[in-house]
Design a protein around this motif. Structure first.
Motif, mmCIF file in Angstrom:
data_model
loop_
_atom_site.group_PDB
_atom_site.id
_atom_site.type_symbol
_atom_site.label_atom_id
_atom_site.label_comp_id
_atom_site.label_asym_id
_atom_site.label_seq_id
_atom_site.Cartn_x
_atom_site.Cartn_y
_atom_site.Cartn_z
ATOM 1 N N ALA A 166 0.695 -1.312 0.091
ATOM 2 C CA ALA A 166 -0.083 0.119 0.036
ATOM 3 C C ALA A 166 0.888 1.117 -0.001
ATOM 4 O O ALA A 166 2.069 1.088 0.574
ATOM 5 N N LYS A 167 0.293 2.375 -0.583
ATOM 6 C CA LYS A 167 0.999 3.569 -0.520
ATOM 7 C C LYS A 167 -0.173 4.692 -0.471
ATOM 8 O O LYS A 167 -0.945 4.643 -1.490
ATOM 9 N N GLU A 168 0.087 5.618 0.447
ATOM 10 C CA GLU A 168 -0.716 6.850 0.459
ATOM 11 C C GLU A 168 -2.204 6.263 0.579
ATOM 12 O O GLU A 168 -3.086 7.021 -0.281
ATOM 13 N N GLY A 169 -2.498 5.275 1.285
ATOM 14 C CA GLY A 169 -3.607 4.810 1.633
ATOM 15 C C GLY A 169 -4.444 4.026 0.470
ATOM 16 O O GLY A 169 -5.544 3.686 0.559
ATOM 17 N N LYS A 170 -3.629 3.653 -0.653
ATOM 18 C CA LYS A 170 -4.305 2.927 -1.538
ATOM 19 C C LYS A 170 -3.259 1.511 -2.000
ATOM 20 O O LYS A 170 -2.044 1.576 -1.619
ATOM 21 N N THR B 75 -8.780 1.724 -2.194
ATOM 22 C CA THR B 75 -8.471 1.941 -0.732
ATOM 23 C C THR B 75 -8.865 0.757 -0.335
ATOM 24 O O THR B 75 -9.653 -0.340 -0.840
ATOM 25 N N PRO B 76 -8.174 0.351 1.000
ATOM 26 C CA PRO B 76 -8.609 -0.863 1.645
ATOM 27 C C PRO B 76 -9.886 -1.302 1.787
ATOM 28 O O PRO B 76 -10.564 -2.220 1.650
ATOM 29 N N SER B 77 -10.889 -0.064 2.153
ATOM 30 C CA SER B 77 -12.280 -0.156 2.587
ATOM 31 C C SER B 77 -12.977 -0.670 1.211
ATOM 32 O O SER B 77 -13.944 -1.542 1.065
ATOM 33 N N GLN C 122 -3.929 -5.516 8.626
ATOM 34 C CA GLN C 122 -2.968 -4.171 8.607
ATOM 35 C C GLN C 122 -3.725 -2.801 8.840
ATOM 36 O O GLN C 122 -3.150 -1.791 8.675
ATOM 37 N N GLN C 123 -4.872 -2.874 9.080
ATOM 38 C CA GLN C 123 -5.738 -1.664 9.436
ATOM 39 C C GLN C 123 -5.200 -1.285 10.843
ATOM 40 O O GLN C 123 -5.413 -2.013 11.586
#
Length: 95
Positions: free
Chosen positions: A3-7, A36-38, A94-95
């Motif tokens: 992930a990078k910058e929330g994506k 995004t993870p969500s 990871q969150q």
């Protein structure tokens, strides 16, 4: 998963499995890029709902919709869910 910058910028997998399990995780690996993870969790949820005959948002599935027919073979549903469930667990950890 990277992930990078929330994506999510990368999702890799290793292992041996049937054509359904490897195909699904391969499609998912491409589908999650720049999400995004969500958003990825929502994609995975829609995929599982599709396979278990529940209401789902088809617009989230893209290439995963090709696996809709798997729901007609209950023994293969597990194959189509093993990779996405592992990815969802990784995201949640990871969150």
């Amino acid at each position: 998963m990277q992930a990078k910058e929330g994506k999510i910028v990368g999702l890799a997998h290793t292992g041996v499995g049937c054509a359904i399990s490897t195909g699904v995780i391969s499609v998912l690996s491409e589908l999650v890029i720049n999400q995004t993870p969500s958003a990825v969790l929502k994609i995975i949820d829609a995929h599982e709902r599709m396979l278990t005959h529940q209401e789902y948002d088809q617009t989230r599935l893209s290439g995963l919709f090709a696996y809709a027919g798997v729901s007609k073979a209950p023994d293969r549903i597990r194959c189509a869910l093993v990779g996405p469930k592992a990815a969802a667990q990784l995201i949640k950890e990871q969150q």
